[in-house]
Scaffold this motif. Structure first.
Motif, PDB file in Angstrom:
ATOM      1  N   CYS A   1       0.714  -1.195   0.326  1.00 17.95           N
ATOM      2  CA  CYS A   1      -0.190   0.115  -0.204  1.00 17.95           C
ATOM      3  C   CYS A   1       0.703   1.514  -0.158  1.00 17.95           C
ATOM      4  O   CYS A   1       1.895   1.136   0.431  1.00 17.95           O
ATOM      5  N   MET A   2       0.723   2.138  -0.988  1.00 13.12           N
ATOM      6  CA  MET A   2       1.218   3.287  -0.452  1.00 13.12           C
ATOM      7  C   MET A   2       0.756   3.992   1.028  1.00 13.12           C
ATOM      8  O   MET A   2      -0.056   4.369   1.453  1.00 13.12           O
ATOM      9  N   VAL A   3       2.076   4.698   1.397  1.00 14.53           N
ATOM     10  CA  VAL A   3       2.258   5.413   2.783  1.00 14.53           C
ATOM     11  C   VAL A   3       2.324   7.259   2.514  1.00 14.53           C
ATOM     12  O   VAL A   3       2.786   7.234   1.817  1.00 14.53           O
ATOM     13  N   CYS A   4       0.997   7.729   3.251  1.00  8.50           N
ATOM     14  CA  CYS A   4       1.172   9.130   3.477  1.00  8.50           C
ATOM     15  C   CYS A   4       1.129   9.750   4.644  1.00  8.50           C
ATOM     16  O   CYS A   4      -0.368   9.316   4.205  1.00  8.50           O
ATOM     17  N   SER A   5       1.686  10.066   4.936  1.00  8.52           N
ATOM     18  CA  SER A   5       0.872  11.452   6.353  1.00  8.52           C
ATOM     19  C   SER A   5      -0.217  12.547   5.646  1.00  8.52           C
ATOM     20  O   SER A   5      -1.384  12.526   6.587  1.00  8.52           O
ATOM     21  N   THR A   6       0.969  13.066   4.868  1.00  6.47           N
ATOM     22  CA  THR A   6      -0.309  14.446   4.657  1.00  6.47           C
ATOM     23  C   THR A   6      -0.220  14.515   2.639  1.00  6.47           C
ATOM     24  O   THR A   6       0.395  14.913   2.056  1.00  6.47           O
ATOM     25  N   PHE A   7      -1.061  13.963   2.861  1.00 12.06           N
ATOM     26  CA  PHE A   7      -1.618  13.815   0.869  1.00 12.06           C
ATOM     27  C   PHE A   7      -2.268  15.319   0.701  1.00 12.06           C
ATOM     28  O   PHE A   7      -3.929  15.018   0.871  1.00 12.06           O
ATOM     29  N   LYS A   8      -2.273  16.255  -0.025  1.00 10.65           N
ATOM     30  CA  LYS A   8      -3.369  16.890  -0.505  1.00 10.65           C
ATOM     31  C   LYS A   8      -3.122  17.739  -1.796  1.00 10.65           C
ATOM     32  O   LYS A   8      -1.104  17.726  -2.804  1.00 10.65           O
ATOM     33  N   LYS A   9      -4.152  18.146  -2.693  1.00  9.53           N
ATOM     34  CA  LYS A   9      -3.442  18.832  -4.494  1.00  9.53           C
ATOM     35  C   LYS A   9      -3.320  18.137  -5.042  1.00  9.53           C
ATOM     36  O   LYS A   9      -2.558  17.821  -5.540  1.00  9.53           O
ATOM     37  N   GLY A  10      -3.146  16.572  -4.520  1.00  9.39           N
ATOM     38  CA  GLY A  10      -2.610  16.077  -5.588  1.00  9.39           C
ATOM     39  C   GLY A  10      -1.535  14.826  -5.055  1.00  9.39           C
ATOM     40  O   GLY A  10      -0.714  13.842  -6.279  1.00  9.39           O
ATOM     41  N   LYS A  11      -1.059  15.388  -4.462  1.00  2.28           N
ATOM     42  CA  LYS A  11       0.713  14.722  -4.055  1.00  2.28           C
ATOM     43  C   LYS A  11       1.038  14.899  -2.541  1.00  2.28           C
ATOM     44  O   LYS A  11      -0.153  14.797  -1.350  1.00  2.28           O
TER      45      LYS A  11
END
Length: 111
Positions: free
Chosen positions: A22-32
């Motif tokens: 899975c993808m991990v991202c703590s702050t995904f915003k505005k497509g990035k």
């Protein structure tokens, strides 16, 4: 021949489910992904989790803020509202990176 087919079915029923990345991202915003980018692997269990974070203000109501992406072994779709914070969570499984670029941020448009 039927014995081989039955044997094959028994093997496939008792084999463990394949791991899901899975993808991990703590702050995904505005497509990035703005912070905490990475990957995680779920050996068994539900899979990839996506949480959309909203904040409430009097003028605009609920406004999307950001999305969080991660792995979860106890992933269920749910919605939590506590004061001026709302979190919507949903899950996907069985496909590599099935939570990649999901959530409200995919549809973000400038005002």
């Amino acid at each position: 021949m039927p014995f081989i087919l039955i044997s094959h079915l028994l093997v496939s029923l008792t084999s463990p489910a394949p791991a899901t990345t899975c993808m991990v991202c703590s702050t995904f915003k505005k497509g990035k992904c703005k912070a905490g980018k990475g990957n995680c692997t779920v050996e068994e269990g539900p899979g990839c989790r996506t949480r959309d974070i909203f904040y409430f203000n009097i003028r605009d109501g609920w406004r999307y803020n950001h999305t969080q992406l991660d792995c979860s072994t106890e992933c269920k779709s749910w919605k939590l509202i506590r004061g001026d914070l709302k979190v919507s969570s949903f899950c996907c499984e069985g496909q590599e990176f099935c939570n990649k670029y999901k959530g409200k941020s995919l549809y973000w448009k400038p005002r």
